[in-house]
Each structure stands twice: as C-alpha cells, then as structure tokens.
Motif scaffolding. Sequence first.
Motif, PDB file in Angstrom:
ATOM      1  N   PRO A 130      -3.563  14.086  -2.708  1.00 55.94           N
ATOM      2  CA  PRO A 130      -3.692  12.787  -2.066  1.00 55.94           C
ATOM      3  C   PRO A 130      -2.702  11.776  -2.643  1.00 55.94           C
ATOM      4  O   PRO A 130      -2.229  11.925  -3.762  1.00 55.94           O
ATOM      5  CB  PRO A 130      -5.123  12.371  -2.416  1.00 55.94           C
ATOM      6  N   GLN A 131      -2.431  10.759  -1.854  1.00 52.33           N
ATOM      7  CA  GLN A 131      -1.768   9.551  -2.333  1.00 52.33           C
ATOM      8  C   GLN A 131      -2.757   8.435  -2.073  1.00 52.33           C
ATOM      9  O   GLN A 131      -3.266   8.281  -0.959  1.00 52.33           O
ATOM     10  CB  GLN A 131      -0.438   9.305  -1.620  1.00 52.33           C
ATOM     11  N   ILE A 132      -3.046   7.684  -3.113  1.00 55.34           N
ATOM     12  CA  ILE A 132      -4.134   6.704  -3.077  1.00 55.34           C
ATOM     13  C   ILE A 132      -3.573   5.303  -3.299  1.00 55.34           C
ATOM     14  O   ILE A 132      -2.786   5.084  -4.227  1.00 55.34           O
ATOM     15  CB  ILE A 132      -5.187   7.034  -4.163  1.00 55.34           C
ATOM     16  N   PHE A 133      -4.017   4.390  -2.455  1.00 58.94           N
ATOM     17  CA  PHE A 133      -3.625   2.988  -2.548  1.00 58.94           C
ATOM     18  C   PHE A 133      -4.887   2.144  -2.643  1.00 58.94           C
ATOM     19  O   PHE A 133      -5.810   2.310  -1.856  1.00 58.94           O
ATOM     20  CB  PHE A 133      -2.824   2.570  -1.314  1.00 58.94           C
ATOM     21  N   ILE A 134      -4.912   1.245  -3.618  1.00 65.25           N
ATOM     22  CA  ILE A 134      -6.013   0.295  -3.764  1.00 65.25           C
ATOM     23  C   ILE A 134      -5.397  -1.086  -3.660  1.00 65.25           C
ATOM     24  O   ILE A 134      -4.599  -1.475  -4.518  1.00 65.25           O
ATOM     25  CB  ILE A 134      -6.760   0.481  -5.093  1.00 65.25           C
ATOM     26  N   GLY A 135      -5.738  -1.782  -2.590  1.00 66.48           N
ATOM     27  CA  GLY A 135      -5.070  -3.046  -2.309  1.00 66.48           C
ATOM     28  C   GLY A 135      -3.586  -2.770  -2.111  1.00 66.48           C
ATOM     29  O   GLY A 135      -3.204  -1.868  -1.372  1.00 66.48           O
ATOM     30  N   GLU A 136      -2.748  -3.507  -2.786  1.00 66.03           N
ATOM     31  CA  GLU A 136      -1.297  -3.305  -2.716  1.00 66.03           C
ATOM     32  C   GLU A 136      -0.798  -2.349  -3.797  1.00 66.03           C
ATOM     33  O   GLU A 136       0.392  -2.071  -3.875  1.00 66.03           O
ATOM     34  CB  GLU A 136      -0.579  -4.657  -2.853  1.00 66.03           C
ATOM     35  N   THR A 137      -1.698  -1.820  -4.619  1.00 66.88           N
ATOM     36  CA  THR A 137      -1.322  -0.959  -5.729  1.00 66.88           C
ATOM     37  C   THR A 137      -1.304   0.507  -5.321  1.00 66.88           C
ATOM     38  O   THR A 137      -2.304   1.028  -4.809  1.00 66.88           O
ATOM     39  CB  THR A 137      -2.313  -1.142  -6.905  1.00 66.88           C
ATOM     40  N   HIS A 138      -0.186   1.172  -5.554  1.00 66.91           N
ATOM     41  CA  HIS A 138      -0.114   2.617  -5.361  1.00 66.91           C
ATOM     42  C   HIS A 138      -0.629   3.257  -6.640  1.00 66.91           C
ATOM     43  O   HIS A 138       0.016   3.204  -7.687  1.00 66.91           O
ATOM     44  CB  HIS A 138       1.331   3.056  -5.072  1.00 66.91           C
ATOM     45  N   VAL A 139      -1.810   3.835  -6.556  1.00 65.01           N
ATOM     46  CA  VAL A 139      -2.439   4.446  -7.725  1.00 65.01           C
ATOM     47  C   VAL A 139      -1.788   5.787  -8.046  1.00 65.01           C
ATOM     48  O   VAL A 139      -1.579   6.128  -9.200  1.00 65.01           O
ATOM     49  CB  VAL A 139      -3.962   4.620  -7.483  1.00 65.01           C
ATOM     50  N   GLY A 140      -1.477   6.561  -7.007  1.00 63.22           N
ATOM     51  CA  GLY A 140      -0.928   7.899  -7.194  1.00 63.22           C
ATOM     52  C   GLY A 140      -1.890   8.916  -6.630  1.00 63.22           C
ATOM     53  O   GLY A 140      -2.505   8.693  -5.591  1.00 63.22           O
ATOM     54  N   GLY A 141      -2.047  10.025  -7.336  1.00 66.05           N
ATOM     55  CA  GLY A 141      -2.905  11.104  -6.876  1.00 66.05           C
ATOM     56  C   GLY A 141      -4.255  11.125  -7.568  1.00 66.05           C
ATOM     57  O   GLY A 141      -4.656  10.159  -8.237  1.00 66.05           O
ATOM     58  N   PHE A 142      -4.946  12.257  -7.442  1.00 68.02           N
ATOM     59  CA  PHE A 142      -6.277  12.363  -8.030  1.00 68.02           C
ATOM     60  C   PHE A 142      -6.241  12.219  -9.546  1.00 68.02           C
ATOM     61  O   PHE A 142      -7.097  11.546 -10.134  1.00 68.02           O
ATOM     62  CB  PHE A 142      -6.957  13.680  -7.657  1.00 68.02           C
TER      63      PHE A 142
END
Length: 85
Positions: A55-67
């Motif tokens: 996965p590629q995960i985004f929280i708000g404007e932040t790119h978190v990355g993967g799991f």
Amino acid sequence: MATVELYTTPICPYCIAAKRLLDEKSQAYTDFDVMADPSLRAEMMQRANGRHTVPQIFIGETHVGGFDDIAKLEREGKLDDLLAS
C-alpha cells in the motif's frame, strides 16, 4: 480527524494489515484499488514520489509510505497524533 487514503490491491497482505490497523483504531479511510482501476496506479506513483508498491498511505497531506511505515508510527506512539490532525 485527518483524511486517510490508501492505494491498495485486494491480494496484498500488507494492504490488508494496514486496513486492519486503521479499522482497529476506528479510523475511516478511502481505499483506492489500483488493480481494479490501473489509472489509479499512475496517480499513486505521482503522489508517492515514484513509489510503485502497495500500500501507499496518505494521512492528510502527509505521505506516510507503506505498511511498515504506518506500523512504525504506531509502535512509536505517533500515529494517533497524526490521525487527529
């Protein structure tokens, strides 16, 4: 609460684990299935600075990355603050 978006495939165990983590926190998220709609993979790669794995995960404007990245935030006690922003 922050907007959470995930780019996933239904057969990816890391995608399933990321969604499970968010479900355990009762966090709503939008799931973009890049297998069902291949045009979403190009969108994901653009947003994720060329990263092509899910996965590629985004929280708000932040790119978190993967799991691994979201799991690390959880272990460090930083995920709840990011989700609350």
